[in-house]
Motif scaffolding. Structure first.
Motif, PDB file in Angstrom:
ATOM      1  N   GLY A  51       0.829  -1.212   0.000  1.00 49.90           N
ATOM      2  CA  GLY A  51       0.000   0.000   0.000  1.00 49.90           C
ATOM      3  C   GLY A  51       0.853   1.248   0.000  1.00 49.90           C
ATOM      4  N   GLU A  52       0.678   2.081   1.016  1.00 48.38           N
ATOM      5  CA  GLU A  52       1.422   3.343   1.084  1.00 48.38           C
ATOM      6  C   GLU A  52       2.883   3.154   1.443  1.00 48.38           C
ATOM      7  N   GLY A  53       3.221   2.005   1.983  1.00 48.10           N
ATOM      8  CA  GLY A  53       4.611   1.719   2.291  1.00 48.10           C
ATOM      9  C   GLY A  53       4.976   2.023   3.723  1.00 48.10           C
ATOM     10  N   CYS A  54       6.243   1.925   3.981  1.00 49.29           N
ATOM     11  CA  CYS A  54       6.772   2.055   5.325  1.00 49.29           C
ATOM     12  C   CYS A  54       8.028   2.925   5.271  1.00 49.29           C
ATOM     13  N   LEU A  55       8.173   3.813   6.220  1.00 45.55           N
ATOM     14  CA  LEU A  55       9.355   4.664   6.308  1.00 45.55           C
ATOM     15  C   LEU A  55      10.347   4.004   7.263  1.00 45.55           C
ATOM     16  N   VAL A  56      11.503   3.581   6.722  1.00 47.59           N
ATOM     17  CA  VAL A  56      12.509   2.862   7.505  1.00 47.59           C
ATOM     18  C   VAL A  56      13.684   3.794   7.798  1.00 47.59           C
ATOM     19  N   PRO A  57      13.907   4.131   9.086  1.00 44.55           N
ATOM     20  CA  PRO A  57      15.075   4.960   9.430  1.00 44.55           C
ATOM     21  C   PRO A  57      16.319   4.089   9.625  1.00 44.55           C
ATOM     22  N   THR A  67       7.993   0.572  -0.613  1.00 47.31           N
ATOM     23  CA  THR A  67       6.607   0.330  -0.994  1.00 47.31           C
ATOM     24  C   THR A  67       6.470  -0.809  -1.998  1.00 47.31           C
ATOM     25  N   MET A  68       5.306  -1.416  -1.952  1.00 47.93           N
ATOM     26  CA  MET A  68       4.858  -2.364  -2.961  1.00 47.93           C
ATOM     27  C   MET A  68       3.345  -2.200  -3.049  1.00 47.93           C
ATOM     28  N   PRO A  69       2.706  -2.693  -4.100  1.00 47.63           N
ATOM     29  CA  PRO A  69       1.269  -2.483  -4.256  1.00 47.63           C
ATOM     30  C   PRO A  69       0.462  -3.088  -3.104  1.00 47.63           C
ATOM     31  N   GLU A  70      -0.752  -2.601  -2.932  1.00 45.24           N
ATOM     32  CA  GLU A  70      -1.664  -3.117  -1.909  1.00 45.24           C
ATOM     33  C   GLU A  70      -1.949  -4.602  -2.128  1.00 45.24           C
ATOM     34  N   THR A  71      -2.041  -5.004  -3.407  1.00 43.43           N
ATOM     35  CA  THR A  71      -2.321  -6.399  -3.750  1.00 43.43           C
ATOM     36  C   THR A  71      -1.104  -7.001  -4.448  1.00 43.43           C
ATOM     37  N   VAL A  72      -0.566  -8.048  -3.861  1.00 39.72           N
ATOM     38  CA  VAL A  72       0.567  -8.781  -4.441  1.00 39.72           C
ATOM     39  C   VAL A  72       0.117 -10.226  -4.625  1.00 39.72           C
ATOM     40  N   VAL A  73       0.059 -10.664  -5.871  1.00 33.72           N
ATOM     41  CA  VAL A  73      -0.412 -12.013  -6.209  1.00 33.72           C
ATOM     42  C   VAL A  73       0.768 -12.823  -6.748  1.00 33.72           C
ATOM     43  N   PRO A  74       0.935 -14.070  -6.272  1.00 33.13           N
ATOM     44  CA  PRO A  74       2.018 -14.910  -6.814  1.00 33.13           C
ATOM     45  C   PRO A  74       1.891 -15.066  -8.329  1.00 33.13           C
ATOM     46  N   LEU A  75       3.027 -15.131  -8.992  1.00 29.49           N
ATOM     47  CA  LEU A  75       3.148 -15.291 -10.446  1.00 29.49           C
ATOM     48  C   LEU A  75       2.676 -14.075 -11.238  1.00 29.49           C
ATOM     49  N   ARG A  77       3.483  -9.903 -11.903  1.00 25.16           N
ATOM     50  CA  ARG A  77       4.498  -8.858 -11.754  1.00 25.16           C
ATOM     51  C   ARG A  77       3.971  -7.716 -10.865  1.00 25.16           C
ATOM     52  N   PHE A  78       4.843  -7.259  -9.963  1.00 26.86           N
ATOM     53  CA  PHE A  78       4.531  -6.083  -9.143  1.00 26.86           C
ATOM     54  C   PHE A  78       5.799  -5.265  -8.945  1.00 26.86           C
ATOM     55  N   ALA A  79       5.628  -3.994  -8.629  1.00 29.70           N
ATOM     56  CA  ALA A  79       6.766  -3.089  -8.451  1.00 29.70           C
ATOM     57  C   ALA A  79       7.172  -3.038  -6.980  1.00 29.70           C
ATOM     58  N   PHE A  80       8.470  -3.180  -6.738  1.00 30.51           N
ATOM     59  CA  PHE A  80       9.047  -3.000  -5.404  1.00 30.51           C
ATOM     60  C   PHE A  80       9.898  -1.739  -5.486  1.00 30.51           C
ATOM     61  N   GLU A  81       9.618  -0.766  -4.615  1.00 35.01           N
ATOM     62  CA  GLU A  81      10.308   0.525  -4.700  1.00 35.01           C
ATOM     63  C   GLU A  81      10.938   0.919  -3.376  1.00 35.01           C
ATOM     64  N   PHE A 150      23.545  -2.315   5.020  1.00 35.79           N
ATOM     65  CA  PHE A 150      22.453  -2.451   5.973  1.00 35.79           C
ATOM     66  C   PHE A 150      21.429  -3.457   5.459  1.00 35.79           C
ATOM     67  N   LEU A 151      20.861  -4.252   6.367  1.00 39.40           N
ATOM     68  CA  LEU A 151      19.861  -5.250   6.039  1.00 39.40           C
ATOM     69  C   LEU A 151      18.606  -4.971   6.846  1.00 39.40           C
ATOM     70  N   VAL A 152      17.472  -4.879   6.141  1.00 40.88           N
ATOM     71  CA  VAL A 152      16.179  -4.698   6.794  1.00 40.88           C
ATOM     72  C   VAL A 152      15.289  -5.854   6.361  1.00 40.88           C
ATOM     73  N   ARG A 153      14.754  -6.595   7.324  1.00 42.24           N
ATOM     74  CA  ARG A 153      13.869  -7.726   7.034  1.00 42.24           C
ATOM     75  C   ARG A 153      12.426  -7.267   7.207  1.00 42.24           C
ATOM     76  N   LEU A 154      11.685  -7.234   6.086  1.00 39.60           N
ATOM     77  CA  LEU A 154      10.327  -6.691   6.075  1.00 39.60           C
ATOM     78  C   LEU A 154       9.308  -7.801   5.777  1.00 39.60           C
ATOM     79  N   PRO A 155       8.525  -8.221   6.770  1.00 40.35           N
ATOM     80  CA  PRO A 155       7.528  -9.262   6.536  1.00 40.35           C
ATOM     81  C   PRO A 155       6.295  -8.700   5.814  1.00 40.35           C
ATOM     82  N   PHE A 156       5.667  -9.553   4.983  1.00 42.57           N
ATOM     83  CA  PHE A 156       4.423  -9.189   4.308  1.00 42.57           C
ATOM     84  C   PHE A 156       3.723 -10.465   3.865  1.00 42.57           C
ATOM     85  N   ASN A 157       2.483 -10.352   3.435  1.00 45.73           N
ATOM     86  CA  ASN A 157       1.704 -11.484   2.940  1.00 45.73           C
ATOM     87  C   ASN A 157       1.286 -11.236   1.511  1.00 45.73           C
ATOM     88  N   VAL A 158       1.302 -12.299   0.705  1.00 46.32           N
ATOM     89  CA  VAL A 158       0.781 -12.206  -0.645  1.00 46.32           C
ATOM     90  C   VAL A 158      -0.717 -12.529  -0.592  1.00 46.32           C
TER      91      VAL A 158
END
Length: 163
Positions: A51-57, A67-75, A77-81, A150-158
């Motif tokens: 959705g709107e994304g997350c601000l990571v300091p 950010t990534m789209p509100e809806t992420v479906v396997p197989l 294409r979606f944008a990761f920014e 730097f490594l940031v581990r960001l959990p999410f669900n498809v």
């Protein structure tokens, strides 16, 4: 005599290529990963990248909107920014993301994000389907900069079904 000329020419070409490879391997490879120690950064509490994304300091580097789209479906294409905020963009050298599912082998899902003209980083991603119907993923975001890695581990669900 003709074979000797070919042999000398071949050895000369191999010598030149070996010299170039030793002097500037990054110029001869298309996507060589960078190595070095990574400092793990905890994402902010309640960080939701969809959705709107997350601000990571990141201390000493600045803030990054992921950010990534509100809806992420396997197989599909979606944008990761990743958008460095303010002065953070000046020191970023490379941004990568790899996706994993904890305790599952989902193959290699690693991407190098491309820098856009506005200073943000973006890549189109396609995630595989989990045959056991799991939907929980982790985006391992790696940011390399003049201040270190730097490594940031960001959990999410498809989303298994469309809205």
């Amino acid at each position: 005599m003709k074979q000797a000329k070919w042999l000398v020419a071949s050895l000369l070409i191999l010598g030149v290529l070996s010299y170039l490879w030793g002097r500037a391997p990054s110029k001869l490879s298309f996507d060589s990963p960078t190595s070095g120690p990574l400092t793990q950064v905890e994402p902010p509490r309640g960080c939701e990248v969809k959705g709107e994304g997350c601000l990571v300091p990141i201390e000493g580097l600045g803030e990054f909107r992921v950010t990534m789209p509100e809806t992420v479906v396997p197989l599909e294409r979606f944008a990761f920014e990743v958008d460095p905020q303010g002065e953070a963009a000046r020191s970023v050298g490379e941004v990568r993301v790899d996706f994993e599912m904890v305790d599952m082998d989902m193959g290699i899902n690693a991407y190098r994000l491309e820098r856009l003209a506005d200073g943000s980083y973006r890549q189109d991603i396609i995630l595989p389907v989990c045959t056991t119907t799991r939907t929980d993923w982790i985006a391992n975001l790696t940011i390399r900069s003049t201040e270190g890695g730097f490594l940031v581990r960001l959990p999410f669900n498809v989303d298994r079904s469309r809205p």
